[in-house]
Design a protein around this motif. Structure first.
Motif, short mmCIF file in Angstrom:
data_model
loop_
_atom_site.label_atom_id
_atom_site.label_comp_id
_atom_site.label_asym_id
_atom_site.label_seq_id
_atom_site.Cartn_x
_atom_site.Cartn_y
_atom_site.Cartn_z
N THR A 106 -5.29 -54.03 112.24
CA THR A 106 -4.40 -53.83 113.39
C THR A 106 -3.40 -52.71 113.11
OG1 THR A 106 -2.83 -55.47 112.57
CG2 THR A 106 -4.52 -56.28 114.07
N GLU A 107 -3.25 -52.31 111.86
CA GLU A 107 -2.28 -51.27 111.52
C GLU A 107 -2.72 -49.92 112.15
OE1 GLU A 107 -3.26 -53.48 109.26
OE2 GLU A 107 -1.34 -54.46 108.81
N SER A 108 -1.76 -49.06 112.35
CA SER A 108 -2.07 -47.76 112.96
C SER A 108 -2.86 -46.88 111.98
CB SER A 108 -0.77 -47.06 113.35
OG SER A 108 -0.08 -46.70 112.18
N ALA A 109 -3.58 -45.95 112.50
CA ALA A 109 -4.40 -45.05 111.68
C ALA A 109 -3.51 -44.33 110.68
CB ALA A 109 -5.11 -44.04 112.59
N ASN A 110 -2.36 -43.97 111.15
CA ASN A 110 -1.42 -43.24 110.32
C ASN A 110 -1.04 -44.06 109.07
OD1 ASN A 110 0.08 -41.07 109.72
ND2 ASN A 110 1.87 -41.68 110.96
N ASP A 111 -0.70 -45.32 109.35
CA ASP A 111 -0.28 -46.22 108.25
C ASP A 111 -1.41 -46.40 107.24
OD1 ASP A 111 2.18 -46.53 109.25
OD2 ASP A 111 1.86 -48.53 110.15
N VAL A 112 -2.62 -46.59 107.80
CA VAL A 112 -3.76 -46.85 106.92
C VAL A 112 -4.04 -45.63 106.05
CG1 VAL A 112 -6.25 -47.34 106.86
CG2 VAL A 112 -4.78 -48.54 108.49
N VAL A 113 -4.01 -44.47 106.65
CA VAL A 113 -4.30 -43.25 105.89
C VAL A 113 -3.21 -43.04 104.83
CG1 VAL A 113 -4.45 -40.71 106.06
CG2 VAL A 113 -5.66 -42.16 107.71
N LYS A 114 -2.00 -43.30 105.23
CA LYS A 114 -0.89 -43.13 104.30
C LYS A 114 -1.08 -44.02 103.06
CE LYS A 114 3.53 -41.99 106.35
NZ LYS A 114 4.66 -42.66 106.97
N TYR A 115 -1.46 -45.25 103.34
CA TYR A 115 -1.65 -46.21 102.26
C TYR A 115 -2.77 -45.76 101.33
CZ TYR A 115 -2.97 -50.45 99.79
OH TYR A 115 -3.29 -51.34 98.80
N LEU A 116 -3.90 -45.27 101.98
CA LEU A 116 -5.05 -44.87 101.16
C LEU A 116 -4.72 -43.64 100.33
CD1 LEU A 116 -8.00 -45.55 103.65
CD2 LEU A 116 -7.33 -46.87 101.64
N GLN A 117 -3.92 -42.80 100.92
CA GLN A 117 -3.52 -41.60 100.17
C GLN A 117 -2.64 -41.97 98.98
OE1 GLN A 117 -1.93 -38.88 103.03
NE2 GLN A 117 -3.97 -38.02 103.45
N ALA A 118 -1.77 -42.91 99.27
CA ALA A 118 -0.90 -43.38 98.18
C ALA A 118 -1.76 -43.92 97.05
CB ALA A 118 0.05 -44.46 98.70
N CYS A 119 -2.81 -44.67 97.45
CA CYS A 119 -3.68 -45.26 96.42
C CYS A 119 -4.39 -44.14 95.64
CB CYS A 119 -4.76 -46.13 97.06
SG CYS A 119 -4.09 -47.64 97.79
N SER A 120 -4.87 -43.13 96.38
CA SER A 120 -5.68 -42.12 95.70
C SER A 120 -4.83 -41.23 94.81
CB SER A 120 -6.49 -41.29 96.71
OG SER A 120 -5.60 -40.67 97.61
N SER A 121 -3.56 -41.12 95.11
CA SER A 121 -2.74 -40.23 94.29
C SER A 121 -1.97 -40.98 93.18
CB SER A 121 -1.76 -39.46 95.17
OG SER A 121 -0.95 -40.37 95.86
N SER A 122 -2.15 -42.28 93.10
CA SER A 122 -1.40 -43.04 92.07
C SER A 122 -2.33 -43.44 90.93
CB SER A 122 -0.79 -44.30 92.70
OG SER A 122 -0.32 -45.14 91.68
N ARG A 123 -1.77 -43.51 89.76
CA ARG A 123 -2.58 -43.92 88.61
C ARG A 123 -2.59 -45.44 88.47
NH1 ARG A 123 -3.70 -40.44 84.50
NH2 ARG A 123 -3.24 -38.29 84.97
N THR A 124 -1.65 -46.04 89.14
CA THR A 124 -1.58 -47.50 89.02
C THR A 124 -2.03 -48.14 90.33
OG1 THR A 124 0.68 -47.48 89.78
CG2 THR A 124 0.36 -47.46 87.40
N MET A 125 -2.07 -49.41 90.34
CA MET A 125 -2.50 -50.15 91.52
C MET A 125 -1.38 -50.12 92.56
SD MET A 125 -4.14 -53.83 91.23
CE MET A 125 -5.70 -53.35 90.58
N VAL A 126 -1.78 -49.88 93.84
CA VAL A 126 -0.76 -49.81 94.89
C VAL A 126 -0.92 -51.03 95.79
CG1 VAL A 126 0.18 -48.49 96.81
CG2 VAL A 126 -0.78 -47.32 94.82
N ILE A 127 0.15 -51.71 95.96
CA ILE A 127 0.08 -52.94 96.75
C ILE A 127 0.47 -52.66 98.19
CG2 ILE A 127 1.09 -55.26 97.03
CD1 ILE A 127 1.26 -55.35 93.98
N GLY A 128 -0.30 -53.17 99.12
CA GLY A 128 0.02 -52.98 100.53
C GLY A 128 -0.33 -54.23 101.31
N SER A 129 -0.21 -54.11 102.64
CA SER A 129 -0.51 -55.26 103.48
C SER A 129 -1.42 -54.81 104.61
CB SER A 129 0.80 -55.84 104.02
OG SER A 129 0.51 -56.84 104.93
N LEU A 130 -2.50 -55.55 104.84
CA LEU A 130 -3.42 -55.19 105.92
C LEU A 130 -3.67 -56.43 106.77
CD1 LEU A 130 -6.06 -53.14 103.85
CD2 LEU A 130 -4.43 -52.21 105.52
#
Ligand SMILES: Nc1ncnc2c1ncn2[C@@H]1O[C@H](COP(=O)(O)OP(=O)(O)O)[C@@H](O)[C@H]1O
Ligand SMILES: [Mg+2]
Length: 463
Positions: free
Chosen positions: A54-78
């Motif tokens: 249900t999250e906006s495309a923007n939010d989802v992409v932002k989260y995925l980008q955060a994941c791809s640019s981090s070396r550690t695990m990124v916690i989010g909510s979906l």
């Protein structure tokens, strides 16, 4: 890891896992993801993550980008949109497993966790904690109850012990009283027995004394007549007259008989006092003359009133009133007079010898010799009213210190040396006066001046 490798790897894992590109395309999912969404796995492949949340495309992409640019695990909510239209809030943990390269976009592994399940776990955990806390509380209460029960038990044990100790004390006291009573009764029997045995021979002597005196007088008269009729006696007779000193004999024999009479009379009086004192025949209530009881007791104590060695004579001053006969247990009452008089004599003797009080440690009197010169006991009797009489026995010994005044009538209280005092005299006297005769026994004392014991008893109302 290729999507195929991932599938191989994820199949066996029970938690929902997805492999997505950094743009959000689903590259691979495992069965738990399909189950969560209520779809078949084939239906998911190639689709966009965006379609299922249900999250906006923007939010989802932002989260995925955060994941791809981090070396550690990124916690989010979906929030997943399930096939049946319901939504499911999930916690997601994303980690890049293949970084971006010019040939391919980054690969991200997402791990989903059902929040509701987690929170229900949490609830479960909370419940468990609650239960445990309750259990702990219960145990604490049980422990507390046990402690209290223990304390109660201890108190009860203590109470029982005290009660037992009291019973033991009472028994010991009763035993001592019995022994004392037994001693008094055997002493009484002995005294009465001796009195009886002495009484008979003394009666012969007393009865014959008169006749012996008379016969002697007659014989002496006869001698006188002989002398008158035959004034010139032969020398043998004259010699005998001189040898026996006939003139002195004439004078002395009368005095001799007189003193023998006084002596036997005194023995009879003592015997009477002994019998009167022991009053064995009178264990029952009887109307008696109180003065006779006091006098008999004094007679028995006569040896302690006379002057001896270092002790001066103790004067007895009697102030008797006209008393009616009193209904009482005469033997027991005499025992009270005896106990009080003996105490007075003890007190006077101690003060006579050294001028020190009986309770030497409790008082200081300096060097005064308080009663050395005029030790005395005053015995006073009075009719208080038509129902009561009073007997007071007062000495001018060293008196009784205030500190011990309240203990006088306690059993075994004594200030005298071992073997001399039993501490039972006043206790027994109190019982006899107060319990047997419904009377009163009080002590008054001015330390240094003496002590007075006052007995009050009803004339006839002993129940
Ligand atoms: N007349 C008295 N003068 C001084 N002290 C007394 C007198 N009578 C009693 N007492 C005190 O009271 C105590 C208790 O007396 P009692 O019960 O007769 O026991 P006991 O004579 O065996 O000591 C005595 O030891 C003494 O200290
Ligand atoms: Mg005594």
């Amino acid at each position: 890891m290729t999507p195929e490798q991932f599938l191989e790897f994820a199949r066996v894992l029970p938690e929902p896992l997805l492999l997505v590109s950094s743009e959000g395309q689903l590259l691979a999912t495992n069965q738990p993801v399909a189950d969560m969404l209520g779809l078949r796995r084939q239906e998911l492949r190639g689709r966009m993550l965006l379609e299922f949340v249900t999250e906006s495309a923007n939010d989802v992409v932002k989260y995925l980008q955060a994941c791809s640019s981090s070396r550690t695990m990124v916690i989010g909510s979906l929030t997943l949109r399930k096939n049946d239209g319901q939504t499911l809030i999930c916690r997601s943990q994303g980690a890049v497993i293949q970084p971006w390269s010019p040939e391919s976009s980054a690969l991200i592994l997402l791990r989903l966790e059902n929040r509701a399940l987690a929170s229900s776990n949490f609830v479960l955990l909370n419940e468990k904690i609650d239960e445990l806390a309750k259990e702990v509380q219960k145990r604490k209460q049980a422990e507390e109850a046990l402690k209290k029960a223990n304390q109660k038990l201890e108190i009860r044990v203590e109470e029982r012990t005290t009660a037992l100790q009291e019973t033991l004390n009472e028994l010991q006291l009763t035993q001592t009283k019995l022994i004392q009573a037994e001693k008094m009764s055997s002493l009484g029997q002995m005294v009465a027995g001796i009195a009886h045995e002495i009484n008979n021979p003394v009666s012969f002597i007393y009865g014959n004394l008169y006749h012996a005196h008379k016969y002697t007088q007659d014989l002496l008269k006869l001698v006188q007549v002989y002398q008158q009729v035959f004034p010139n006696t032969p020398p043998e007779i004259q010699e005998q007259v001189e040898e026996i000193d006939l003139d002195f004999l004439f004078q002395d024999i009368t005095r001799l008989f007189e003193s023998m009479t006084v002596g036997t009379e005194r023995i009879q009086e003592i015997v009477k006092s002994l019998r009167n004192f022991s009053r064995l025949d009178e264990a029952q209530l009887k109307q008696v003359n109180i003065h006779e009881g006091i006098d008999s007791t004094l007679m028995i104590l006569k040896h302690r009133l006379q002057a001896r060695d270092e002790y001066p004579e103790i004067k007895v001053i009697k102030k008797y009133s006209q008393l009616p006969n009193v209904t009482c247990y005469p033997g027991e009452l005499n025992q009270v007079f005896m106990n009080i008089l003996v105490n007075a004599l003890d007190a006077l003797e101690v003060s006579a010898v050294n001028g020190q009080p009986l309770e030497v440690n409790l008082r200081t009197t300096g060097n005064q010799t308080l009663t050395k010169n005029n030790p005395q006991i005053e015995i006073k009797t009075e009719v208080i009213d038509e129902k009561w009489i009073m007997v007071s026995i007062a000495d001018n010994g060293l008196g009784i210190n205030e500190q011990i005044h309240s203990k006088l009538f306690d059993p075994f209280f004594t200030t005298k040396a071992v073997g001399k005092g039993t501490g039972l005299g006043l206790y027994i006297s109190y019982q006899i006066i107060v319990e047997r005769h419904n009377g009163q026994l009080n002590c008054f004392s001015v330390p240094g001046e003496g002590a007075e014991f006052v007995i009050k008893i009803p004339i006839s109302s002993v129940s």
